[in-house]
Every structure is written in C-alpha cells, then in structure tokens.
Enzyme design. Structure first.
Site, PDB file in Angstrom:
ATOM      1  N   SER A  98      48.395 -10.989 -41.803  1.00  0.00           N
ATOM      2  CA  SER A  98      49.427 -11.282 -40.806  1.00  0.00           C
ATOM      3  C   SER A  98      49.209 -10.556 -39.472  1.00  0.00           C
ATOM      4  O   SER A  98      50.153 -10.042 -38.863  1.00  0.00           O
ATOM      5  CB  SER A  98      50.816 -10.961 -41.379  1.00  0.00           C
ATOM      6  OG  SER A  98      51.073 -11.763 -42.505  1.00  0.00           O
TER       7      SER A  98
ATOM      8  N   GLU B 286      42.629  -6.060 -47.242  1.00  0.00           N
ATOM      9  CA  GLU B 286      43.638  -7.105 -47.064  1.00  0.00           C
ATOM     10  C   GLU B 286      44.673  -7.008 -48.188  1.00  0.00           C
ATOM     11  O   GLU B 286      44.469  -7.563 -49.276  1.00  0.00           O
ATOM     12  CB  GLU B 286      42.984  -8.488 -47.141  1.00  0.00           C
ATOM     13  CG  GLU B 286      41.967  -8.776 -46.064  1.00  0.00           C
ATOM     14  CD  GLU B 286      41.909 -10.254 -45.752  1.00  0.00           C
ATOM     15  OE1 GLU B 286      42.160 -10.607 -44.606  1.00  0.00           O
ATOM     16  OE2 GLU B 286      41.639 -11.060 -46.658  1.00  0.00           O
TER      17      GLU B 286
ATOM     18  N   GLU C 141      42.498 -15.070 -52.222  1.00  0.00           N
ATOM     19  CA  GLU C 141      42.769 -16.457 -52.641  1.00  0.00           C
ATOM     20  C   GLU C 141      41.740 -16.926 -53.665  1.00  0.00           C
ATOM     21  O   GLU C 141      42.028 -17.773 -54.510  1.00  0.00           O
ATOM     22  CB  GLU C 141      42.822 -17.369 -51.405  1.00  0.00           C
ATOM     23  CG  GLU C 141      44.130 -17.146 -50.632  1.00  0.00           C
ATOM     24  CD  GLU C 141      44.060 -17.424 -49.144  1.00  0.00           C
ATOM     25  OE1 GLU C 141      43.113 -18.075 -48.689  1.00  0.00           O
ATOM     26  OE2 GLU C 141      44.976 -16.958 -48.430  1.00  0.00           O
TER      27      GLU C 141
ATOM     28  N   ASN D 163      39.357 -16.569 -39.997  1.00  0.00           N
ATOM     29  CA  ASN D 163      39.188 -17.320 -41.251  1.00  0.00           C
ATOM     30  C   ASN D 163      40.061 -18.579 -41.180  1.00  0.00           C
ATOM     31  O   ASN D 163      41.280 -18.491 -41.287  1.00  0.00           O
ATOM     32  CB  ASN D 163      39.609 -16.417 -42.431  1.00  0.00           C
ATOM     33  CG  ASN D 163      39.572 -17.157 -43.757  1.00  0.00           C
ATOM     34  OD1 ASN D 163      39.022 -18.260 -43.853  1.00  0.00           O
ATOM     35  ND2 ASN D 163      40.161 -16.563 -44.781  1.00  0.00           N
ATOM     36  N   TRP D 164      39.414 -19.726 -40.998  1.00  0.00           N
ATOM     37  CA  TRP D 164      40.164 -20.976 -40.815  1.00  0.00           C
ATOM     38  C   TRP D 164      40.610 -21.586 -42.145  1.00  0.00           C
ATOM     39  O   TRP D 164      41.269 -22.629 -42.162  1.00  0.00           O
ATOM     40  CB  TRP D 164      39.327 -21.983 -40.026  1.00  0.00           C
ATOM     41  CG  TRP D 164      39.048 -21.551 -38.602  1.00  0.00           C
ATOM     42  CD1 TRP D 164      39.495 -20.418 -37.977  1.00  0.00           C
ATOM     43  CD2 TRP D 164      38.265 -22.249 -37.618  1.00  0.00           C
ATOM     44  NE1 TRP D 164      39.035 -20.352 -36.678  1.00  0.00           N
ATOM     45  CE2 TRP D 164      38.272 -21.476 -36.434  1.00  0.00           C
ATOM     46  CE3 TRP D 164      37.551 -23.443 -37.619  1.00  0.00           C
ATOM     47  CZ2 TRP D 164      37.604 -21.859 -35.272  1.00  0.00           C
ATOM     48  CZ3 TRP D 164      36.871 -23.833 -36.459  1.00  0.00           C
ATOM     49  CH2 TRP D 164      36.913 -23.050 -35.299  1.00  0.00           C
ATOM     50  N   LYS D 165      40.199 -20.971 -43.241  1.00  0.00           N
ATOM     51  CA  LYS D 165      40.590 -21.443 -44.581  1.00  0.00           C
ATOM     52  C   LYS D 165      40.368 -22.955 -44.710  1.00  0.00           C
ATOM     53  O   LYS D 165      39.410 -23.482 -44.178  1.00  0.00           O
ATOM     54  CB  LYS D 165      42.039 -21.063 -44.883  1.00  0.00           C
ATOM     55  CG  LYS D 165      42.347 -19.592 -44.640  1.00  0.00           C
ATOM     56  CD  LYS D 165      43.639 -19.171 -45.251  1.00  0.00           C
ATOM     57  CE  LYS D 165      43.978 -17.762 -44.800  1.00  0.00           C
ATOM     58  NZ  LYS D 165      44.891 -17.071 -45.671  1.00  0.00           N
TER      59      LYS D 165
ATOM     60  N   GLY E 199      43.646 -14.830 -40.390  1.00  0.00           N
ATOM     61  CA  GLY E 199      43.826 -16.178 -40.903  1.00  0.00           C
ATOM     62  C   GLY E 199      44.577 -17.039 -39.902  1.00  0.00           C
ATOM     63  O   GLY E 199      44.014 -17.556 -38.934  1.00  0.00           O
TER      64      GLY E 199
ATOM     65  N   GLY F 233      49.230 -14.092 -45.035  1.00  0.00           N
ATOM     66  CA  GLY F 233      49.977 -15.334 -44.822  1.00  0.00           C
ATOM     67  C   GLY F 233      51.483 -15.199 -44.976  1.00  0.00           C
ATOM     68  O   GLY F 233      52.196 -16.198 -45.050  1.00  0.00           O
TER      69      GLY F 233
ATOM     70  N   HIS G  76      37.749 -12.870 -51.403  1.00  0.00           N
ATOM     71  CA  HIS G  76      39.056 -13.051 -50.766  1.00  0.00           C
ATOM     72  C   HIS G  76      40.114 -13.185 -51.863  1.00  0.00           C
ATOM     73  O   HIS G  76      39.854 -13.763 -52.918  1.00  0.00           O
ATOM     74  CB  HIS G  76      39.023 -14.307 -49.888  1.00  0.00           C
ATOM     75  CG  HIS G  76      40.217 -14.413 -48.978  1.00  0.00           C
ATOM     76  ND1 HIS G  76      41.450 -14.815 -49.433  1.00  0.00           N
ATOM     77  CD2 HIS G  76      40.366 -14.148 -47.661  1.00  0.00           C
ATOM     78  CE1 HIS G  76      42.309 -14.793 -48.414  1.00  0.00           C
ATOM     79  NE2 HIS G  76      41.665 -14.389 -47.326  1.00  0.00           N
TER      80      HIS G  76
HETATM   81  C1  PEP Z   1      43.242 -14.049 -44.488  1.00  0.00           C
HETATM   82  O1  PEP Z   1      43.271 -15.188 -44.914  1.00  0.00           O
HETATM   83  O2  PEP Z   1      42.249 -13.345 -44.721  1.00  0.00           O
HETATM   84  C2  PEP Z   1      44.381 -13.552 -43.707  1.00  0.00           C
HETATM   85  C3  PEP Z   1      44.381 -12.299 -43.345  1.00  0.00           C
HETATM   86  O3  PEP Z   1      45.348 -14.465 -43.421  1.00  0.00           O
HETATM   87  P1  PEP Z   1      46.600 -14.228 -42.411  1.00  0.00           P
HETATM   88  O4  PEP Z   1      46.065 -13.633 -41.154  1.00  0.00           O
HETATM   89  O5  PEP Z   1      47.160 -15.598 -42.210  1.00  0.00           O
HETATM   90  O6  PEP Z   1      47.544 -13.291 -43.098  1.00  0.00           O
END
Ligand code: PEP
Length: 253
Positions: free
Chosen positions: A211, A166, A96, A9-11, A232, A172, A94
């Site tokens: 993470s 998640e 976010e 997931n490049w956000k 992410g 993050g 998600h």
């Molecule tokens: C995500 O955005 O779904 C995610 C898991 O981010 P990260 O790997 O940076 O924690």
C-alpha cells in the site's frame, strides 16, 4: 552505496490500451531519471512488446518463473525464456503465490537458485501475515523465509539480490506499515544477514511493499534501510508511479 530501486508490479491487470498508455507516459516522464533504478513487472503476455518499446532506463521484471528450464510443464515459463526476452529481475515468493499457489520456502528457494544461476536478479518477497504480526512474530517469520535460502545456497546467494519486505496484511489493503516499523524490520533483516557476512548485508537491496502511494513514499524512502519500494496498485497509475519515482530519485543519502 546502494541504489534505490522502484519496481511496479502490475499483477494481472491491464489490456492493450492501458499498457500502451502506461508505456507512453513512463517513456515521457521518466526519461531523465538516472540515480534511481526503475523496473516494471507487467503480465507476461505484454513483456516482449514492452521491452521493445520502453525507454532503456526502465528495466523489466517478471512476476514469476517456473523451476524447470524446459519440458512438459503446461502453462509455465522458464528462466531461459525470460532472459531471452530481456527480463532482468524476477519476483520470487510473492505472498499471492505463497497463498494461492501454495508455494513454500523450499520451492521458492529452488526458484531463487535458478534465477541466480542465469545471472538475473531475484526479488525475494518475505513478510508476515496479520496473525503473525499480532503474535509478535514478524522478525521470526522474515528470518525463516531467508534462512531457507541461506541453508541451501549460503550467504553468497544474496550478492546482487533484492529482498522485498511485504507484510501480507499491507498488500492491496490501503493499510501500509509505518516507516518506522519498516525501518526496524529492515534493520533486523540486514543484521540477520550480517551474522554471515557484513559486506553482503550492507550491499543487499531491501525494498518495502504494501500500500505504498505518493503520500507515504517520501517518509518510507528516506529511512536509512529502506532501499526501494515494490509497488502494486499505485504503479498502474502513471502519474502516481512517476511521482513516487521522483521522490525516490531525491532520496537523502
Ligand atoms: C504488491 O503486490 O507487491 C504490492 C505491494 O501491492 P500494493 O502496492 O497494491 O499493496
């Protein structure tokens, strides 16, 4: 029985140069990956270009979709448009989006139904906040996020679909849940679905996200109920992402 699925997931990251470098690297290093399914979820603007330039074995995932097919909805994108440009997976709910865009379970359920109706694969993100975790509510929260879809669409909606567990506190932050914690909650999620239909519960892909990096990926992916990873930050570094995909390709079955 279940394919391992890794999604990057490049956000809201990247620019022309970064995206081109990522495409080049992934094309070079992931060409021989065959057992593990790999998808990337780039910012929408880049999807068309990436689809035209990325190796066939790397699938495209959208980070979001609107609940409307077309109309006066400024700034939104429809499932029909995503399908037309070759998207196969769509991330729904998600954290976010739940937090910054106030998306609730009902709204997310509508998106989920729409994705299914276009024969694309929803990646339903669920997970508890830090407070809910401290209160011992992890399982309850995950079940309520799934229940809304079960109530509206039935267990059939989970055929050929993906759930991404998640924990909000792990996204993050550099603080991943432990593989055993994740295995436990994934098993609970599968058991919860099995109350309705054991076959569907056995086939639904349950990913972990929060993470993940090249150090914790091995232990994570080799838990029996962890079928993949939603990644992410680590997906924006082609070397690290590739290492994780290779680890997933070797998952013990
Ligand atoms: C995500 O955005 O779904 C995610 C898991 O981010 P990260 O790997 O940076 O924690």
């Amino acid at each position: 029985m279940r394919n391992t699925l890794i999604i990057g997931n490049w956000k809201l990251y990247g620019n022309d140069l970064i995206i081109q470098n990522l495409i080049n690297e992934l094309n070079k290093t992931l060409a021989e990956i065959s057992k593990c399914l790999v998808a990337i979820a780039p910012p929408l603007l880049f999807i068309d270009r990436i689809k035209k330039n990325i190796a066939n074995n790397i699938k495209i995932c959208a980070q979001n979709v609107d609940i409307h097919i077309s109309g006066a909805f400024t700034g939104d994108i429809s499932i029909k448009m995503l399908k037309q440009i070759g998207v196969q997976y769509v991330i729904i709910g998600h954290s976010e989006r739940r937090i910054y865009h106030k998306e609730n379970n009902d709204y997310i359920s509508k998106k989920y139904a729409l994705v299914k109706s276009f024969n694309l694969i929803p990646v339903l993100c669920i997970g508890e906040t830090e407070l809910e975790n401290a209160q011992g509510k992890t399982r309850e929260v995950c079940e309520s996020q799934i229940k809304c879809i079960l109530d509206n669409q039935g267990i059939e909606a989970f055929k050929n679909s993906v759930i991404a567990y998640e924990p909000v506190w792990a996204i993050g932050t550099g603080r991943s849940a432990t593989p055993l914690q994740v295995q436990h909650i994934h098993k609970c999620i599968r058991n919860y679905l099995a109350e309705q239909d054991e076959t569907i519960a056995k086939t639904v892909t349950i990913q972990y996200g929060g993470s993940v990096n090249e150090k914790n990926a091995f232990e994570m992916i080799n838990q029996p109920d962890i079928d993949g990873l939603l990644i992410g930050k680590s997906s924006l570094n082609a070397t690290i992402f590739t290492k994780i995909v290779r680890i997933a390709e070797m998952k013990r079955t």
